[in-house]
Design an enzyme around this catalytic site. Structure first.
Site, PDB file in Angstrom:
ATOM      1  N   LYS A  25       0.846  -1.201   0.000  1.00  0.00           N
ATOM      2  CA  LYS A  25       0.000   0.000   0.000  1.00  0.00           C
ATOM      3  C   LYS A  25       0.880   1.249   0.000  1.00  0.00           C
ATOM      4  CE  LYS A  25      -1.843   1.307   3.881  1.00  0.00           C
ATOM      5  NZ  LYS A  25      -2.557   1.875   5.015  1.00  0.00           N
ATOM      6  N   ARG A  30       2.392   6.002  -3.018  1.00  0.00           N
ATOM      7  CA  ARG A  30       3.486   6.937  -3.322  1.00  0.00           C
ATOM      8  C   ARG A  30       3.758   6.951  -4.830  1.00  0.00           C
ATOM      9  NH1 ARG A  30       4.643   5.246   1.781  1.00  0.00           N
ATOM     10  NH2 ARG A  30       5.984   6.407   3.198  1.00  0.00           N
ATOM     11  N   ASP A  52      -7.690   1.985  -0.343  1.00  0.00           N
ATOM     12  CA  ASP A  52      -6.823   3.163  -0.278  1.00  0.00           C
ATOM     13  C   ASP A  52      -6.280   3.562  -1.648  1.00  0.00           C
ATOM     14  OD1 ASP A  52      -7.330   3.011   2.376  1.00  0.00           O
ATOM     15  OD2 ASP A  52      -5.253   3.260   3.012  1.00  0.00           O
ATOM     16  N   ASN A  95     -10.712   6.777   4.525  1.00  0.00           N
ATOM     17  CA  ASN A  95      -9.866   6.669   5.720  1.00  0.00           C
ATOM     18  C   ASN A  95      -8.422   6.405   5.292  1.00  0.00           C
ATOM     19  OD1 ASN A  95      -9.296   6.708   8.425  1.00  0.00           O
ATOM     20  ND2 ASN A  95     -10.026   4.630   8.837  1.00  0.00           N
ATOM     21  N   SER A 179       4.167  11.021  13.610  1.00  0.00           N
ATOM     22  CA  SER A 179       3.970  10.214  12.402  1.00  0.00           C
ATOM     23  C   SER A 179       5.032  10.609  11.394  1.00  0.00           C
ATOM     24  CB  SER A 179       2.573  10.476  11.829  1.00  0.00           C
ATOM     25  OG  SER A 179       2.498   9.957  10.530  1.00  0.00           O
ATOM     26  N   ASP A 332       3.584  -1.205  11.874  1.00  0.00           N
ATOM     27  CA  ASP A 332       2.380  -1.915  11.411  1.00  0.00           C
ATOM     28  C   ASP A 332       2.489  -3.417  11.645  1.00  0.00           C
ATOM     29  OD1 ASP A 332       1.175   0.389  10.705  1.00  0.00           O
ATOM     30  OD2 ASP A 332       1.648   0.262   8.571  1.00  0.00           O
ATOM     31  N   GLU A 360      -5.767   3.747  12.215  1.00  0.00           N
ATOM     32  CA  GLU A 360      -7.163   3.575  11.819  1.00  0.00           C
ATOM     33  C   GLU A 360      -8.084   3.579  13.039  1.00  0.00           C
ATOM     34  OE1 GLU A 360      -4.664   2.446  10.304  1.00  0.00           O
ATOM     35  OE2 GLU A 360      -5.054   2.085   8.178  1.00  0.00           O
ATOM     36  N   HIS A 407      -8.204  -2.928   9.139  1.00  0.00           N
ATOM     37  CA  HIS A 407      -7.804  -4.140   8.419  1.00  0.00           C
ATOM     38  C   HIS A 407      -6.814  -4.997   9.201  1.00  0.00           C
ATOM     39  CE1 HIS A 407      -4.198  -1.761   6.635  1.00  0.00           C
ATOM     40  NE2 HIS A 407      -4.761  -1.050   7.592  1.00  0.00           N
ATOM     41  N   ARG A 408      -5.884  -4.335   9.889  1.00  0.00           N
ATOM     42  CA  ARG A 408      -4.846  -5.127  10.562  1.00  0.00           C
ATOM     43  C   ARG A 408      -5.386  -5.883  11.776  1.00  0.00           C
ATOM     44  NH1 ARG A 408      -0.925  -4.340   7.446  1.00  0.00           N
ATOM     45  NH2 ARG A 408      -0.547  -2.299   6.550  1.00  0.00           N
ATOM     46  N   LYS A 435      -8.911  -2.608   2.804  1.00  0.00           N
ATOM     47  CA  LYS A 435      -8.003  -1.451   2.795  1.00  0.00           C
ATOM     48  C   LYS A 435      -6.650  -1.808   2.178  1.00  0.00           C
ATOM     49  CE  LYS A 435      -6.395   2.084   6.033  1.00  0.00           C
ATOM     50  NZ  LYS A 435      -6.815   3.287   5.343  1.00  0.00           N
ATOM     51  N   THR A 464     -39.106 -30.563  -4.408  1.00  0.00           N
ATOM     52  CA  THR A 464     -38.872 -29.550  -5.443  1.00  0.00           C
ATOM     53  C   THR A 464     -39.717 -28.295  -5.206  1.00  0.00           C
ATOM     54  OG1 THR A 464     -38.835 -29.148  -7.818  1.00  0.00           O
ATOM     55  CG2 THR A 464     -40.612 -30.552  -7.034  1.00  0.00           C
ATOM     56  N   ALA A 465     -39.134 -27.172  -5.547  1.00  0.00           N
ATOM     57  CA  ALA A 465     -39.788 -25.850  -5.481  1.00  0.00           C
ATOM     58  C   ALA A 465     -40.179 -25.432  -4.058  1.00  0.00           C
ATOM     59  CB  ALA A 465     -41.008 -25.794  -6.392  1.00  0.00           C
TER      60      ALA A 465
HETATM   61  N1  ATP Z   1     -40.257 -18.700   1.215  1.00  0.00           N
HETATM   62  C1  ATP Z   1     -40.596 -18.429  -0.037  1.00  0.00           C
HETATM   63  N2  ATP Z   1     -41.675 -17.704  -0.291  1.00  0.00           N
HETATM   64  C2  ATP Z   1     -42.035 -17.432  -1.539  1.00  0.00           C
HETATM   65  N3  ATP Z   1     -41.368 -17.841  -2.633  1.00  0.00           N
HETATM   66  C3  ATP Z   1     -40.279 -18.542  -2.443  1.00  0.00           C
HETATM   67  C4  ATP Z   1     -39.834 -18.873  -1.141  1.00  0.00           C
HETATM   68  N4  ATP Z   1     -38.712 -19.576  -1.267  1.00  0.00           N
HETATM   69  C5  ATP Z   1     -38.476 -19.684  -2.607  1.00  0.00           C
HETATM   70  N5  ATP Z   1     -39.405 -19.056  -3.300  1.00  0.00           N
HETATM   71  C6  ATP Z   1     -39.509 -18.965  -4.749  1.00  0.00           C
HETATM   72  O1  ATP Z   1     -39.910 -20.243  -5.197  1.00  0.00           O
HETATM   73  C7  ATP Z   1     -39.284 -20.542  -6.420  1.00  0.00           C
HETATM   74  C8  ATP Z   1     -38.617 -21.910  -6.311  1.00  0.00           C
HETATM   75  O2  ATP Z   1     -37.566 -21.828  -5.388  1.00  0.00           O
HETATM   76  P1  ATP Z   1     -36.230 -22.654  -5.562  1.00  0.00           P
HETATM   77  O3  ATP Z   1     -35.836 -22.726  -6.975  1.00  0.00           O
HETATM   78  O4  ATP Z   1     -35.270 -22.086  -4.586  1.00  0.00           O
HETATM   79  O5  ATP Z   1     -36.730 -24.068  -5.059  1.00  0.00           O
HETATM   80  P2  ATP Z   1     -35.956 -25.440  -4.953  1.00  0.00           P
HETATM   81  O6  ATP Z   1     -36.509 -26.120  -3.768  1.00  0.00           O
HETATM   82  O7  ATP Z   1     -34.487 -25.238  -4.966  1.00  0.00           O
HETATM   83  O8  ATP Z   1     -36.394 -26.143  -6.256  1.00  0.00           O
HETATM   84  P3  ATP Z   1     -35.695 -27.364  -7.045  1.00  0.00           P
HETATM   85  O9  ATP Z   1     -35.521 -28.455  -6.069  1.00  0.00           O
HETATM   86  O10 ATP Z   1     -36.643 -27.728  -8.092  1.00  0.00           O
HETATM   87  O11 ATP Z   1     -34.406 -26.846  -7.566  1.00  0.00           O
HETATM   88  C9  ATP Z   1     -38.318 -19.407  -6.710  1.00  0.00           C
HETATM   89  O12 ATP Z   1     -38.886 -18.553  -7.670  1.00  0.00           O
HETATM   90  C10 ATP Z   1     -38.176 -18.699  -5.395  1.00  0.00           C
HETATM   91  O13 ATP Z   1     -37.954 -17.326  -5.543  1.00  0.00           O
HETATM   92  N1  LIG Z   2     -29.242 -34.534  -3.450  1.00  0.00           N
HETATM   93  C1  LIG Z   2     -30.061 -34.706  -4.500  1.00  0.00           C
HETATM   94  C2  LIG Z   2     -30.428 -33.644  -5.306  1.00  0.00           C
HETATM   95  C3  LIG Z   2     -31.231 -33.881  -6.373  1.00  0.00           C
HETATM   96  N2  LIG Z   2     -31.658 -35.116  -6.624  1.00  0.00           N
HETATM   97  C4  LIG Z   2     -32.491 -35.426  -7.778  1.00  0.00           C
HETATM   98  C5  LIG Z   2     -33.931 -35.438  -7.453  1.00  0.00           C
HETATM   99  C6  LIG Z   2     -34.460 -34.170  -8.000  1.00  0.00           C
HETATM  100  O1  LIG Z   2     -35.805 -34.310  -8.446  1.00  0.00           O
HETATM  101  C7  LIG Z   2     -33.518 -33.866  -9.142  1.00  0.00           C
HETATM  102  C8  LIG Z   2     -33.332 -32.403  -9.425  1.00  0.00           C
HETATM  103  O2  LIG Z   2     -33.037 -31.739  -8.220  1.00  0.00           O
HETATM  104  P1  LIG Z   2     -33.324 -30.172  -8.038  1.00  0.00           P
HETATM  105  O3  LIG Z   2     -32.369 -29.455  -8.908  1.00  0.00           O
HETATM  106  O4  LIG Z   2     -34.714 -29.932  -8.421  1.00  0.00           O
HETATM  107  O5  LIG Z   2     -33.051 -29.902  -6.586  1.00  0.00           O
HETATM  108  O6  LIG Z   2     -32.287 -34.438  -8.778  1.00  0.00           O
HETATM  109  C9  LIG Z   2     -31.310 -36.145  -5.790  1.00  0.00           C
HETATM  110  O7  LIG Z   2     -31.721 -37.292  -5.990  1.00  0.00           O
HETATM  111  N3  LIG Z   2     -30.524 -35.931  -4.759  1.00  0.00           N
END
Ligand code: ATP
Ligand SMILES: Nc1ccn([C@H]2C[C@H](O)[C@@H](COP(=O)(O)O)O2)c(=O)n1
Length: 683
Positions: A25, A30, A52, A95, A179, A332, A360, A407-408, A435, A464-465
């Site tokens: 630094k 410098r 910095d 800083n 200093s 330092d 700092e 930082h330090r 820094k 899922t989802a």
């Molecule tokens: N608590 C929550 N409330 C509302 N929406 C949510 C919440 N958590 C996640 N979502 C929304 O739900 C959708 C699905 O979420 P995400 O992809 O994280 O799920 P997932 O369990 O990882 O699915 P997959 O296993 O298929 O990958 C996303 O659009 C996310 O923004």
């Molecule tokens: N640990 C895991 C993760 C995923 N899978 C399989 C089963 C799910 O349907 C698919 C896709 O997963 P996602 O991306 O939706 O989380 O993969 C599994 O068996 N074990």
């Protein structure tokens, strides 16, 4: 960089490997100023990229200096030849003391001679850092300097818009005992006005931090200015001095930053298969005073071999030897000795460090307070600190280290993670290392090792989802942990199978020969993760993997035992310092059964179908809720009822039904649970 509220460092056990340090630094800022004031352009290589230096670059650009990155990585500074294109500017310097002091002197002289007016300010702490001795020296020279808030402190106004004669005949007197940066600032500025006659500086009081003055003199010479030095009391700049670019200049690695890795090599056993720590980019021929930290570390027992531009460190005497050292020459880096003292065989005294009080933060107070939290006994005085380590391993405590935007302090206390009680250390506001060493913690983790069970894993399993991916990514981000989206691996196998012409239809998966081929395919996956992107055989397949059909194919191939077996090693490899959040179906039950926390995330099927629908629509993909609901129910059923590693909650999992929660609430819930399981739950 870890831009998070705090970083929990697990107990560390050993270290080994090679690191290259960011540029110094002191040299970087410098060189930037000298290049800007020179005639001609200068290509600077290995420049430190930090808060910095960014402050200095921004200020120079605002003063009219042209700055151009070059194709070879160098930064080209077009010098203004001692006459600024801009005569008025308000500069915010954060800083950065290494920007504030030299710019104050140079701009005061230029404004006085040419009739300019500049205002320099910083963050509140900068306004508490004294600059009165430099202001006094500039006023002796006839520069109009106004302290805009408190006398002797920034913010400052330099010049009054009118040209004035400078009084250069008498030696300029400046204090050197608070200093050395004030003297450096004058040494860098005075060649701008020493055309007609010699200009002399007299140091009042005993000059501290002399090695930093040596850096200044060395760099002045590189830019064509020779300074006559009489002891450490008088410096004379010859008449006719003028800055000339050296053309190209390389910045050495930062010797103060080297101190953390020298200490690391001294206190950590070498990781099996390594020969301790090697530091590249700075060595025994360094022009930086902090290279003398090597001598201090050797006194404490470090085994250090040095070359011109490289250092090699191994643990020597153990425990380290307590020392009693005057640290005036390494102000330092001496902070690092305070942490090495925690591993010494007695009481260490570091003296002549009064300058720590005006850095700092008040560094004597900070080091004492934080070392006490770890269980050490500490005595502090106006200009010394005396540290006695915890008497027995059981006297160490897991501490949340406050870092005072210093930082330090942050870098020093990371080394407490080698404590004999095997306790983790929490570093608050870890991004303060920006820094001087933005990637400090990443570099530390690269060369440190610990038994795998010390690396915390948080598992998030569920259907899922349910929001696993979203939740896991956010939790990982906030804790600074790595992220494993295991579903992506199964999705990749599905995609790779399709590309290879291998069926993923359920009846075919029952054929043992077909299952074996899929297993071989999974074992040979050539996948790379770059941030949010997944690259398969060099191609970005991130979006292809997120389709519903890719999810269904993944669900089918994931029932094949050979595929699951092939992906085991890949998944385990994600468990790296400082920790991991793993998302999937069997994270808590099969892959990381010893995980410190397991969450089973659910939401009603209807809710999940609505979320997935919204997700697809927002990406411009047509979808129908009823179809999605049917698909996800089918996927759930297959994932739950398969023989190998079915989707189910681990017995010790925390259940989270987030049907009625938004993302933020779910994340907060998991972070609260996690905080309750850390050693810092009382913090
Ligand atoms: N608590 C929550 N409330 C509302 N929406 C949510 C919440 N958590 C996640 N979502 C929304 O739900 C959708 C699905 O979420 P995400 O992809 O994280 O799920 P997932 O369990 O990882 O699915 P997959 O296993 O298929 O990958 C996303 O659009 C996310 O923004
Ligand atoms: N640990 C895991 C993760 C995923 N899978 C399989 C089963 C799910 O349907 C698919 C896709 O997963 P996602 O991306 O939706 O989380 O993969 C599994 O068996 N074990």
């Amino acid at each position: 960089m870890f831009a998070i509220p705090h970083l929990d460092i697990p107990p560390l056990a050993s270290a080994g490997g090679t690191i290259r340090l960011p540029g110094s630094k002191s040299i970087s800022n410098r060189v930037l100023l000298l290049a800007a004031l020179s005639v001609g352009h200068t290509d600077i290589t290995d420049l430190l990229d930090s808060d910095d230096t960014r402050v200095m670059l921004k200020a120079l650009a605002e003063l009219g200096c042209r700055i151009e990155p070059q194709a070879d990585g160098a930064l080209r500074i077009h010098g203004v030849g001692g006459a600024l294109p801009v005569q008025r500017a308000k500069l915010f310097l954060g800083n950065a003391g290494t920007a504030m002091r030299p710019l104050t002197a140079s701009l005061a002289l230029l404004a006085t001679r040419h009739g300019g007016e500049f205002e320099l300010s910083g963050i509140p702490r900068m306004h508490e850092r004294p600059i009165g001795d430099l202001v006094d020296a500039l006023r002796q020279l006839g520069c109009p300097v106004t302290c805009l808030a408190n006398e002797g402190y920034p913010p400052l106004r330099l010049g009054d818009g009118q040209p004035h004669a400078l009084q250069l005949e008498q030696p300029i007197r400046v204090r050197g005992d608070v200093s050395s940066q004030f003297l450096t600032a004058l040494l860098l500025a005075l060649p701008l006005v020493a055309q007609e006659s010699d200009v002399a500086i007299e140091v009042v009081g005993e000059l501290i931090s002399r090695p930093y003055i040596e850096i200044t003199l060395n760099l002045l010479e590189r830019f064509g200015v020779n300074v006559r030095r009489d002891g450490w009391e008088r410096f004379t700049i010859s008449a006719g001095s003028r800055y000339a670019s050296p053309g190209r200049i390389a910045v050495e690695g930062d010797a103060s930053s080297a101190s953390y890795f020298i200490a690391l090599g001294a206190l950590a056993p070498a990781t099996p298969g390594t020969d301790g720590i090697t530091i590249e980019g700075v060595g025994l021929s360094s022009i930086q005073g902090d290279i003398r930290f090597v001598e201090a570390a050797r006194l404490m027992g470090a085994n250090i071999a040095g070359e011109a531009n490289r250092l090699h460190i191994r643990r020597g005497t153990w425990p380290l030897k307590a020392i009693d050292l005057d640290c005036n020459h390494i102000p330092d880096a001496a902070m690092t000795l305070a942490v090495m003292a925690l591993y010494a065989d007695g009481t260490t005294t570091l003296s002549n460090i009064a300058s720590w009080r005006v850095k700092e933060t008040d560094r004597i107070a900070a080091m004492a307070t934080e070392a006490r939290k770890l269980g050490a006994s500490v005595e502090e005085g106006a200009d010394y600190i005396r540290i006695t380590p915890p008497a027995r391993p059981q006297d160490w405590r897991a501490a949340s280290i406050h870092t005072y935007d210093d930082h330090r302090v942050a870098m020093c206390f990371s080394l407490a993670a080698f404590n004999p009680a095997h306790l983790p250390v929490r570093i608050e506001d870890p991004k303060c290392v920006a820094k001087t060493f933005p990637d400090y913690f990443e570099t530390l983790f690269q060369v440190c090792a610990t038994p795998i069970e010390n690396i915390p894993v948080i598992c998030v399993d569920g259907p899922t989802a349910s929001g696993k991916g979203t939740l896991s990514a956010e939790v990982a981000e906030q804790l600074g942990y790595h992220l494993l989206d295991s579903g992506v691996l199964y999705r990749l196998v599905g995609l790779a199978a399709e590309q290879a012409g291998l069926s993923t239809a359920e009846p075919d998966l029952k054929d043992p020969a077909h299952a074996r081929r899929l297993g071989e395919l999974a074992a040979g996956l050539r996948v790379r993760f770059e941030g949010q992107k997944t690259l398969f055989e060099g191609r970005d397949v991130t979006d292809d993997l997120r389709t519903e059909s890719a999810g269904m194919a993944a669900s089918r191939v994931s029932s094949v035992a050979e595929v699951r077996q092939a992906l085991l090693g890949l998944q385990h490899a994600f468990r790296q310092l400082p920790g991991l959040v793993a998302d999937g179906r069997d994270m808590g039950t099969v892959i990381f059964p010893d995980a410190r926390m397991k969450v089973f995330l659910t939401a009603s099927a209807e809710q999940r179908a609505v979320r997935r629908h919204k997700q697809l629509i927002s990406k411009g993909i047509a979808a129908n809720i009823d179809g999605l609901l049917a698909d996800l129910k089918a996927r759930d059923l297959r994932d739950i009822s398969r023989t190998h590693a079915p989707l189910k909650a681990a017995e010790d999992a925390l259940q989270l039904d987030n049907s009625g929660m938004d993302i933020e609430q779910s994340v907060q819930q998991v972070l609260d649970w996690w905080q309750g399981r850390t050693a810092f739950s009382g913090s």
